[in-house]
Write an enzyme that holds these catalytic residues in place. Structure first.
Site, mmCIF file in Angstrom:
data_model
loop_
_atom_site.group_PDB
_atom_site.id
_atom_site.type_symbol
_atom_site.label_atom_id
_atom_site.label_comp_id
_atom_site.label_asym_id
_atom_site.label_seq_id
_atom_site.Cartn_x
_atom_site.Cartn_y
_atom_site.Cartn_z
ATOM 1 N N HIS A 127 18.051 6.146 57.827
ATOM 2 C CA HIS A 127 17.396 6.051 56.512
ATOM 3 C C HIS A 127 17.025 4.600 56.183
ATOM 4 O O HIS A 127 16.041 4.350 55.495
ATOM 5 C CB HIS A 127 18.324 6.565 55.408
ATOM 6 C CG HIS A 127 18.276 8.061 55.221
ATOM 7 N ND1 HIS A 127 17.119 8.730 54.912
ATOM 8 C CD2 HIS A 127 19.253 9.003 55.276
ATOM 9 C CE1 HIS A 127 17.386 10.028 54.790
ATOM 10 N NE2 HIS A 127 18.675 10.224 55.011
ATOM 11 N N GLY B 15 26.932 11.901 53.219
ATOM 12 C CA GLY B 15 26.433 10.537 53.289
ATOM 13 C C GLY B 15 25.228 10.386 52.392
ATOM 14 O O GLY B 15 24.577 11.377 52.040
ATOM 15 N N CYS C 179 19.588 17.096 54.900
ATOM 16 C CA CYS C 179 19.378 15.813 54.234
ATOM 17 C C CYS C 179 18.978 16.067 52.782
ATOM 18 O O CYS C 179 18.136 16.935 52.525
ATOM 19 C CB CYS C 179 18.272 15.049 54.967
ATOM 20 S SG CYS C 179 17.929 13.443 54.251
ATOM 21 N N LEU C 180 19.573 15.325 51.866
ATOM 22 C CA LEU C 180 19.241 15.502 50.446
ATOM 23 C C LEU C 180 17.785 15.156 50.161
ATOM 24 O O LEU C 180 17.217 15.641 49.187
ATOM 25 C CB LEU C 180 20.155 14.637 49.573
ATOM 26 C CG LEU C 180 21.653 14.969 49.644
ATOM 27 C CD1 LEU C 180 22.448 14.038 48.738
ATOM 28 C CD2 LEU C 180 21.911 16.418 49.272
ATOM 29 N N GLN D 27 17.443 6.599 49.528
ATOM 30 C CA GLN D 27 17.395 7.969 49.009
ATOM 31 C C GLN D 27 17.564 8.020 47.490
ATOM 32 O O GLN D 27 17.306 9.055 46.880
ATOM 33 C CB GLN D 27 18.500 8.817 49.644
ATOM 34 C CG GLN D 27 18.303 9.051 51.123
ATOM 35 C CD GLN D 27 19.366 10.003 51.616
ATOM 36 O OE1 GLN D 27 20.453 9.589 51.977
ATOM 37 N NE2 GLN D 27 19.055 11.296 51.606
ATOM 38 N N HIS E 95 22.652 9.151 61.116
ATOM 39 C CA HIS E 95 21.737 9.726 60.133
ATOM 40 C C HIS E 95 21.504 8.734 58.977
ATOM 41 O O HIS E 95 20.359 8.485 58.591
ATOM 42 C CB HIS E 95 22.333 11.048 59.615
ATOM 43 C CG HIS E 95 21.507 11.744 58.586
ATOM 44 N ND1 HIS E 95 20.959 12.998 58.789
ATOM 45 C CD2 HIS E 95 21.143 11.371 57.331
ATOM 46 C CE1 HIS E 95 20.278 13.344 57.695
ATOM 47 N NE2 HIS E 95 20.374 12.382 56.801
ATOM 48 N N GLU E 96 22.593 8.161 58.461
ATOM 49 C CA GLU E 96 22.467 7.241 57.312
ATOM 50 C C GLU E 96 21.781 5.940 57.718
ATOM 51 O O GLU E 96 20.944 5.415 56.981
ATOM 52 C CB GLU E 96 23.836 6.952 56.681
ATOM 53 C CG GLU E 96 24.546 8.171 56.100
ATOM 54 C CD GLU E 96 23.650 9.077 55.281
ATOM 55 O OE1 GLU E 96 22.768 8.565 54.567
ATOM 56 O OE2 GLU E 96 23.816 10.303 55.363
HETATM 57 ZN ZN ZN Z 1 19.540 12.065 54.933
#
Ligand code: ZN
Length: 178
Positions: free
Chosen positions: A147, A49, A101-102, A54, A143-144
């Site tokens: 953000h 995701g 997470c990126l 991000q 999670h997304e």
């Molecule tokens: Zn993330």
């Protein structure tokens, strides 16, 4: 298409609440290109995701895709675009699972999440859709969507002691779970 630069924690865009996508944006070619670039960026970095903040775009937009080969997943999730998403719990029940997470590179931690939820969102054309998600799919959605409010999974961890570098995760945690 292009691979976009990923914002890491410490960059204010990761912690800002994103603004809703306006109706007029769906027909904008740059918006459609942004969605395609987000998909390519997510795949490039082996993510399941990616949320617009991000990649330095403070918009209520996220993409996700869970390959069937991913052993965390109960089922394959095809490429899905979430615009202005709203999550409603289907039950109070939570379960704890590993997340990375990126924007928080090289780390993993145990995060409690709702087991089941209802998602309402617009697709990349601006068409409303809704679905029910369970397990890992529900986890990725939560999670997304976090953000989009400027939250990262670290904020949701019940106990920071499970925070682990990926190398140590592979050496210790993954081996123990085998
Ligand atoms: Zn993330």
């Amino acid at each position: 298409m292009s691979i976009l630069k990923v914002a890491r924690i410490g960059h204010p865009v990761v912690r800002a609440a994103a603004r809703p996508v306006a109706k007029g944006l769906f027909r904008d070619r740059l918006f459609q290109k942004l969605v395609d670039d987000m998909r390519e960026t997510m795949i490039e970095y082996d993510g399941v995701g990616l949320a617009a903040p991000q990649i330095h775009e403070s918009l209520r937009l996220a993409v996700l895709q869970v390959p069937g080969a991913d052993d965390r997943a109960e089922e394959e999730v095809p490429f899905t675009v979430l615009v202005n998403p709203v999550v409603t719990p289907l039950a109070e029940e939570t379960e704890t699972g590993w997340e990375g997470c990126l924007s928080v590179p090289d780390l993993r931690g145990l995060v409690p999440r709702l087991k089941s939820l209802r998602l309402e969102a617009l697709d990349r054309e601006g068409k409303p859709f809704s679905l029910e998600a369970h397990g890992f799919f529900a986890r990725v959605i939560q999670h997304e969507c976090d953000h989009l409010y400027g939250r990262v999974y670290l904020d949701r961890m019940a106990d920071l002691r499970s925070l682990t570098f990926i190398k140590e995760f592979e050496d210790h945690v993954a081996k123990d779970e085998e």
